[in-house]
Design an enzyme around this catalytic site. Structure first.
Site, short mmCIF file in Angstrom:
data_model
loop_
_atom_site.label_atom_id
_atom_site.label_comp_id
_atom_site.label_asym_id
_atom_site.label_seq_id
_atom_site.Cartn_x
_atom_site.Cartn_y
_atom_site.Cartn_z
N HIS A 41 0.85 -1.15 0.07
CA HIS A 41 0.11 -0.03 0.11
C HIS A 41 0.81 1.34 0.01
O HIS A 41 1.62 1.47 1.20
CB HIS A 41 -0.89 0.03 0.99
N GLU A 69 1.58 -0.57 -5.28
CA GLU A 69 0.34 0.24 -5.60
C GLU A 69 0.83 1.71 -6.06
O GLU A 69 1.82 2.20 -5.77
CB GLU A 69 -0.66 0.61 -4.23
N ASP A 118 -1.07 5.58 -6.76
CA ASP A 118 -2.21 6.39 -6.76
C ASP A 118 -1.75 7.56 -7.84
O ASP A 118 -0.41 7.96 -7.60
CB ASP A 118 -2.22 7.00 -5.49
N HIS A 124 -0.62 10.15 -3.18
CA HIS A 124 -2.21 9.50 -2.74
C HIS A 124 -3.24 10.67 -2.65
O HIS A 124 -4.34 10.26 -3.29
CB HIS A 124 -2.19 9.26 -1.38
N GLU A 137 -4.16 3.09 -9.05
CA GLU A 137 -5.48 3.91 -8.84
C GLU A 137 -5.62 5.31 -9.29
O GLU A 137 -4.72 5.99 -8.96
CB GLU A 137 -5.73 4.18 -7.27
CA CA Z 1 -4.93 3.87 -3.10
#
Ligand code: CA
Length: 343
Positions: free
Chosen positions: A20, A47, A49, A62, A155
């Protein structure tokens, strides 16, 4: 293969650990250094973002704000909006490159106070923001030198806000992924979003138009700040629970391989206690609709009262609730837990 045909042993061998924002318990979230550590700790996916700069560069960060993780308030004091926040989309890539990137903090009397006291100190050492392209090249470089493939888990942040600014962030992200070889269901890459309507656009329009078909995950949260929908010319908070009906669950399954729920949604907060964690009805509902689950975010330094330790929480999510993977700030501990399952 339908999940009905995957026996329990195989399922446990396949559990995936998603780092994360990188190994964010140990190094500033989303720094390339945090990604390198997560990679070295054996995370299966890292991950990303992504928000967009004023000149349309894709930035790995993020928040769509800069003030929690950079020194933007010192360097550009006059550039915050009326809400007191500094927006990524208001700055060019060149300006963003002048900022110091930090572990997350809040300002108290002009001093940065860390959000997690035991984590990397705010503004210690030297870190910088980077683009999505730079991160993909970083991970692909590691894949080459280390001889194993860590996947991407991307994301797009607040697509609704980018759309209001005339920016099609999901299209830009998909085109970038395709350019680096991530285009099909076999690619080691997931596309994740909280935005149901953007997911519909991505899956039904963008991916077919770009000749892509990536695996997708719809993120779920009870926070009404996370995503908005445009109704009658107004942006209003979107409540995912309105999708908890037969017709919409089938719609989700047509758009996504699975869901990424906040793990708190899976457990009965009132009846659970250490040694006796009780599920809500959501894990069974998702299983009935053949939706895989990748819940977020397991943190050793922010455990819920019903988990005695981090391994009890890993077990509750991966074994009891039957999730196929999870997001954690502690990829080392997640990978160790999965190894004990395999053994
Ligand atoms: Ca995220």
């Amino acid at each position: 293969m339908s999940r009905d045909f995957v026996d329990k042993a195989d399922k446990e061998a396949d559990k995936i650990i998603i780092a994360h924002r990188g190994a964010s318990a140990y190094l500033p979230e989303h720094s390339l250094e945090a990604k390198a550590l997560a990679y070295a700790q054996g995370a299966h996916y890292l991950e990303q973002d992504v928000a967009m700069s004023r000149d349309d560069a894709l930035i790995v960060i993020h928040d769509h704000f800069l003030d929690r993780v950079t020194d933007v308030a010192d360097k550009f004091p006059g550039r915050c909006r009326a809400d007191g926040r500094w927006y990524v989309m208001d700055f060019t890539l060149q300006e963003l490159r002048t900022l110091r990137f930090s572990e997350g903090f809040v300002s108290h009397d002009g001093r940065p106070v860390p959000l997690f006291p035991g984590r990397f100190p705010p503004f210690a050492s030297h870190f910088q923001l980077h683009t999505l392209e730079e991160e993909i090249e970083f991970i692909q470089g590691l894949n080459r030198t280390c001889g194993r493939e860590a996947g991407l888990y991307v994301e797009t942040k607040a697509p609704w806000l980018h759309k209001l600014a005339g920016k099609d962030i999901s299209k830009a992200v998909l085109k970038t992924l395709r350019r680096y070889g991530y285009g099909s269901r076999e690619s080691k890459c997931y596309f994740q979003t909280f935005d149901f309507f953007d997911l519909e656009y991505v899956k039904k329009e963008l991916m077919p138009a770009l000749g892509m078909d990536l695996k997708c995950v719809l993120l779920l949260t009870d926070s009404l700040d996370e995503t908005k929908e445009l109704r009658g010319g107004q942006q209003i908070p979107f409540d995912w629970r309105t999708l908890l009906n037969e017709q919409d669950l089938c719609r989700i399954r047509q758009l996504a391989d699975g869901v990424g729920p906040d793990y708190h949604l899976l457990f009965d907060q009132k009846r659970s206690e250490p040694g006796k964690i009780e599920l809500t009805d959501l894990p069974a509902i998702f299983a009935e609709h053949a939706l895989i689950m990748h819940p977020y975010t397991v943190r050793k330094d922010q455990l819920p009262p019903y988990a005695g330790d981090i391994n009890e929480l890993f077990a509750a999510i991966l074994c009891q609730a039957g999730a196929e993977g999870l997001f954690t700030d502690f990829p080392d501990l997640g990978v160790n837990f999965v190894k004990t399952l395999q053994a």
